[in-house]
Write a protein that holds these residues in place. Structure first.
Motif, PDB file in Angstrom:
ATOM      1  N   ALA A   1       0.797  -1.231   0.000  1.00  0.00           N
ATOM      2  CA  ALA A   1       0.000   0.000   0.000  1.00  0.00           C
ATOM      3  C   ALA A   1       0.831   1.283   0.000  1.00  0.00           C
ATOM      4  CB  ALA A   1      -0.964  -0.003   1.190  1.00  0.00           C
ATOM      5  N   PRO A   2       1.950   1.344   0.730  1.00  0.00           N
ATOM      6  CA  PRO A   2       2.726   2.584   0.695  1.00  0.00           C
ATOM      7  C   PRO A   2       3.484   2.803  -0.611  1.00  0.00           C
ATOM      8  CG  PRO A   2       3.137   1.320   2.707  1.00  0.00           C
ATOM      9  CD  PRO A   2       2.454   0.409   1.749  1.00  0.00           C
ATOM     10  N   VAL A   3       3.558   1.757  -1.466  1.00  0.00           N
ATOM     11  CA  VAL A   3       4.412   1.845  -2.656  1.00  0.00           C
ATOM     12  C   VAL A   3       3.622   1.776  -3.957  1.00  0.00           C
ATOM     13  CG1 VAL A   3       6.380   0.840  -3.865  1.00  0.00           C
ATOM     14  CG2 VAL A   3       6.287   0.762  -1.367  1.00  0.00           C
ATOM     15  N   LEU A   4       2.878   0.694  -4.162  1.00  0.00           N
ATOM     16  CA  LEU A   4       2.221   0.477  -5.445  1.00  0.00           C
ATOM     17  C   LEU A   4       1.196   1.546  -5.806  1.00  0.00           C
ATOM     18  CD1 LEU A   4       1.752  -3.394  -5.841  1.00  0.00           C
ATOM     19  CD2 LEU A   4       3.245  -1.853  -7.109  1.00  0.00           C
TER      20      LEU A   4
ATOM     21  N   PRO B   1      -3.818   6.372   6.110  1.00  0.00           N
ATOM     22  CA  PRO B   1      -3.759   5.204   7.000  1.00  0.00           C
ATOM     23  C   PRO B   1      -5.087   4.471   7.130  1.00  0.00           C
ATOM     24  CG  PRO B   1      -2.482   6.976   7.940  1.00  0.00           C
ATOM     25  CD  PRO B   1      -3.154   7.545   6.721  1.00  0.00           C
ATOM     26  N   GLY B   2      -6.182   5.208   7.275  1.00  0.00           N
ATOM     27  CA  GLY B   2      -7.481   4.560   7.380  1.00  0.00           C
ATOM     28  C   GLY B   2      -7.851   3.798   6.126  1.00  0.00           C
ATOM     29  N   GLU B   3      -7.494   4.330   4.966  1.00  0.00           N
ATOM     30  CA  GLU B   3      -7.764   3.650   3.707  1.00  0.00           C
ATOM     31  C   GLU B   3      -6.946   2.370   3.584  1.00  0.00           C
ATOM     32  OE1 GLU B   3      -8.936   7.362   0.758  1.00  0.00           O
ATOM     33  OE2 GLU B   3      -6.820   6.897   1.099  1.00  0.00           O
ATOM     34  N   VAL B   4      -5.731   2.392   4.095  1.00  0.00           N
ATOM     35  CA  VAL B   4      -4.913   1.176   4.081  1.00  0.00           C
ATOM     36  C   VAL B   4      -5.559   0.097   4.930  1.00  0.00           C
ATOM     37  CG1 VAL B   4      -2.682   0.170   4.691  1.00  0.00           C
ATOM     38  CG2 VAL B   4      -2.778   2.448   3.669  1.00  0.00           C
ATOM     39  N   LEU B   5      -6.079   0.481   6.083  1.00  0.00           N
ATOM     40  CA  LEU B   5      -6.678  -0.498   6.989  1.00  0.00           C
ATOM     41  C   LEU B   5      -7.918  -1.132   6.365  1.00  0.00           C
ATOM     42  CD1 LEU B   5      -6.458  -1.794   9.759  1.00  0.00           C
ATOM     43  CD2 LEU B   5      -7.873   0.055  10.673  1.00  0.00           C
TER      44      LEU B   5
ATOM     45  N   THR C   1      -6.993  -3.307   3.389  1.00  0.00           N
ATOM     46  CA  THR C   1      -6.438  -4.599   3.779  1.00  0.00           C
ATOM     47  C   THR C   1      -7.541  -5.627   3.987  1.00  0.00           C
ATOM     48  OG1 THR C   1      -4.492  -3.574   4.799  1.00  0.00           O
ATOM     49  CG2 THR C   1      -5.067  -5.786   5.541  1.00  0.00           C
ATOM     50  N   LEU C   2      -8.619  -5.216   4.642  1.00  0.00           N
ATOM     51  CA  LEU C   2      -9.750  -6.122   4.851  1.00  0.00           C
ATOM     52  C   LEU C   2     -10.459  -6.444   3.540  1.00  0.00           C
ATOM     53  CD1 LEU C   2     -11.223  -4.564   8.125  1.00  0.00           C
ATOM     54  CD2 LEU C   2     -10.015  -6.744   7.898  1.00  0.00           C
ATOM     55  N   LEU C   3     -10.615  -5.449   2.690  1.00  0.00           N
ATOM     56  CA  LEU C   3     -11.271  -5.679   1.406  1.00  0.00           C
ATOM     57  C   LEU C   3     -10.454  -6.615   0.528  1.00  0.00           C
ATOM     58  CD1 LEU C   3     -12.506  -2.062   0.605  1.00  0.00           C
ATOM     59  CD2 LEU C   3     -13.904  -4.013   1.295  1.00  0.00           C
ATOM     60  N   CYS C   4      -9.149  -6.467   0.552  1.00  0.00           N
ATOM     61  CA  CYS C   4      -8.292  -7.328  -0.249  1.00  0.00           C
ATOM     62  C   CYS C   4      -8.310  -8.756   0.292  1.00  0.00           C
ATOM     63  CB  CYS C   4      -6.863  -6.789  -0.268  1.00  0.00           C
ATOM     64  SG  CYS C   4      -5.831  -7.471  -1.601  1.00  0.00           S
ATOM     65  N   ALA C   5      -8.436  -8.900   1.611  1.00  0.00           N
ATOM     66  CA  ALA C   5      -8.583 -10.234   2.196  1.00  0.00           C
ATOM     67  C   ALA C   5      -9.828 -10.923   1.665  1.00  0.00           C
ATOM     68  CB  ALA C   5      -8.633 -10.135   3.723  1.00  0.00           C
ATOM     69  N   GLY C   6     -10.925 -10.162   1.561  1.00  0.00           N
ATOM     70  CA  GLY C   6     -12.144 -10.728   1.002  1.00  0.00           C
ATOM     71  C   GLY C   6     -12.022 -11.017  -0.484  1.00  0.00           C
ATOM     72  N   ALA C   7     -11.396 -10.114  -1.219  1.00  0.00           N
ATOM     73  CA  ALA C   7     -11.229 -10.305  -2.665  1.00  0.00           C
ATOM     74  C   ALA C   7     -10.376 -11.520  -2.983  1.00  0.00           C
ATOM     75  CB  ALA C   7     -10.611  -9.055  -3.288  1.00  0.00           C
ATOM     76  N   ALA C   8      -9.483 -11.881  -2.074  1.00  0.00           N
ATOM     77  CA  ALA C   8      -8.623 -13.044  -2.289  1.00  0.00           C
ATOM     78  C   ALA C   8      -9.407 -14.353  -2.251  1.00  0.00           C
ATOM     79  CB  ALA C   8      -7.514 -13.079  -1.235  1.00  0.00           C
ATOM     80  N   LEU C   9     -10.697 -14.298  -1.915  1.00  0.00           N
ATOM     81  CA  LEU C   9     -11.545 -15.496  -1.927  1.00  0.00           C
ATOM     82  C   LEU C   9     -12.312 -15.645  -3.239  1.00  0.00           C
ATOM     83  CD1 LEU C   9     -11.650 -17.302   0.630  1.00  0.00           C
ATOM     84  CD2 LEU C   9     -11.034 -14.954   1.197  1.00  0.00           C
ATOM     85  N   LEU C  10     -12.344 -14.612  -4.063  1.00  0.00           N
ATOM     86  CA  LEU C  10     -13.203 -14.614  -5.249  1.00  0.00           C
ATOM     87  C   LEU C  10     -12.913 -15.737  -6.242  1.00  0.00           C
ATOM     88  CD1 LEU C  10     -13.560 -10.789  -5.944  1.00  0.00           C
ATOM     89  CD2 LEU C  10     -15.214 -12.338  -4.874  1.00  0.00           C
TER      90      LEU C  10
ATOM     91  N   ALA D   1       2.786  -6.501  11.095  1.00  0.00           N
ATOM     92  CA  ALA D   1       3.992  -5.676  10.988  1.00  0.00           C
ATOM     93  C   ALA D   1       3.846  -4.654   9.868  1.00  0.00           C
ATOM     94  CB  ALA D   1       5.207  -6.570  10.745  1.00  0.00           C
ATOM     95  N   ALA D   2       3.313  -5.104   8.719  1.00  0.00           N
ATOM     96  CA  ALA D   2       3.116  -4.191   7.588  1.00  0.00           C
ATOM     97  C   ALA D   2       2.103  -3.105   7.945  1.00  0.00           C
ATOM     98  CB  ALA D   2       2.652  -4.981   6.360  1.00  0.00           C
ATOM     99  N   LEU D   3       1.033  -3.482   8.660  1.00  0.00           N
ATOM    100  CA  LEU D   3       0.036  -2.496   9.067  1.00  0.00           C
ATOM    101  C   LEU D   3       0.612  -1.494  10.067  1.00  0.00           C
ATOM    102  CD1 LEU D   3      -3.195  -4.666   9.449  1.00  0.00           C
ATOM    103  CD2 LEU D   3      -2.755  -2.883   7.751  1.00  0.00           C
ATOM    104  N   TRP D   4       1.510  -1.945  10.891  1.00  0.00           N
ATOM    105  CA  TRP D   4       2.144  -1.029  11.841  1.00  0.00           C
ATOM    106  C   TRP D   4       2.865   0.098  11.099  1.00  0.00           C
ATOM    107  CZ3 TRP D   4       2.393   0.710  16.608  1.00  0.00           C
ATOM    108  CH2 TRP D   4       3.505   1.487  16.977  1.00  0.00           C
ATOM    109  N   PHE D   5       3.644  -0.268  10.102  1.00  0.00           N
ATOM    110  CA  PHE D   5       4.407   0.739   9.363  1.00  0.00           C
ATOM    111  C   PHE D   5       3.529   1.571   8.431  1.00  0.00           C
ATOM    112  CE2 PHE D   5       7.813  -2.317  10.420  1.00  0.00           C
ATOM    113  CZ  PHE D   5       8.706  -1.435  11.015  1.00  0.00           C
ATOM    114  N   ALA D   6       2.454   0.979   7.900  1.00  0.00           N
ATOM    115  CA  ALA D   6       1.616   1.685   6.931  1.00  0.00           C
ATOM    116  C   ALA D   6       0.494   2.480   7.569  1.00  0.00           C
ATOM    117  CB  ALA D   6       1.020   0.686   5.934  1.00  0.00           C
ATOM    118  N   VAL D   7       0.059   2.048   8.771  1.00  0.00           N
ATOM    119  CA  VAL D   7      -1.119   2.671   9.390  1.00  0.00           C
ATOM    120  C   VAL D   7      -0.778   3.339  10.715  1.00  0.00           C
ATOM    121  CG1 VAL D   7      -3.433   2.276  10.321  1.00  0.00           C
ATOM    122  CG2 VAL D   7      -2.680   1.059   8.261  1.00  0.00           C
ATOM    123  N   PHE D   8      -0.313   2.556  11.672  1.00  0.00           N
ATOM    124  CA  PHE D   8      -0.199   3.054  13.034  1.00  0.00           C
ATOM    125  C   PHE D   8       1.011   3.964  13.248  1.00  0.00           C
ATOM    126  CE2 PHE D   8      -2.496  -1.029  13.257  1.00  0.00           C
ATOM    127  CZ  PHE D   8      -3.715  -0.539  13.707  1.00  0.00           C
TER     128      PHE D   8
END
Length: 234
Positions: A18-21, A32-36, A39-48, A220-227
């Motif tokens: 998220a911080p790069v692409l 940061p909120g959009e990354v969070l 992340t959940l939306l992409c988790a769901g999309a990975a089931l499609l 860990a990735a969310l820590w650096f990208a969000v928090f």
């Protein structure tokens, strides 16, 4: 791979990139909120891509209705791990999402958000065990609350949704390439691509190594990208 593994891998790939692409593709970095939420939306999309399986996570989303849909998709696509496990499918999901948010507007955007969040809740086991009414109501309730939050606070989510959906689907394909049978990435060309690291779905290597490692890496990735950015602003 298990649905849980696919969801966590989707979350990890989104959070890590998220911080790069998005900066490289769109010229801007998500907040940061959009990354969070992404992340959940992409988790769901990975089931499609598993819409072609009658007993995968998408099949349990709406009971008999979703199971019937998955059986129909499997019949039309030639069975499990055929058309829906290809680069063509990943591209179509991204393009279809773009067309939907562009032409149908907020209703499509929020409907897609709700479905992806519900898939993420089920795959990540954020609901009571089983497939009964309590589990279903919890999934619907959490997805509804998340969708309401998106509607109230993330008006720009439509710009990110096609990218998020395509990335999630692509992550699923790459995950299946690590298992036996691989994935027909170049469908309708029948060759399957595989680099077998996971020899048995749900085995100890997947559940006791890959899942914990990907989970820790995601946080860990969310820590650096969000928090970390939020703490720096405060």
């Amino acid at each position: 791979m298990l649905g849980q593994s696919h969801a966590i891998s989707g979350a990890l790939v989104y959070a890590a990139t998220a911080p790069v692409l998005p900066q490289a593709l769109f010229g801007t970095t998500p907040r940061p909120g959009e990354v969070l939420i992404g992340t959940l939306l992409c988790a769901g999309a990975a089931l499609l891509p598993d819409l072609d399986h009658h007993d995968a996570t998408p099949a349990h989303l709406l009971g008999p209705l979703s199971r019937g849909l998955c059986r129909l998709v499997a019949r039309l696509c030639g069975g499990h791990r055929h058309a829906t496990h290809s680069l063509v499918f990943a591209a179509l999901t991204s393009w279809g999402t773009w067309a939907g948010v562009t032409r149908l507007g907020e209703g499509f955007t929020l409907g897609t958000t709700f479905v992806l969040l519900a898939l993420a809740v089920r795959a990540l086991h954020l609901h009571p065990p089983g497939h009964g009414p309590t589990a279903w109501l919890t999934s619907v309730g959490l997805a509804g609350a998340g969708t309401a939050t998106v509607a109230a606070r993330f008006a720009d989510i439509a710009a990110w949704l096609p990218y998020t959906v395509g990335l999630g689907a692509l992550t699923h394909l790459l995950g299946d390439c690590l298992t036996r049978r691989g994935a027909p990435l170049l469908w309708p060309y029948r060759r399957r691509f595989e680099l077998v690291l996971i020899r048995r779905t749900g085995g100890k290597l997947e559940t006791r190594f890959f899942v914990p490692v990907m989970t820790v890496a995601t946080f860990a990735a969310l820590w650096f990208a969000v928090f970390a950015p939020l703490l720096a602003e405060s």
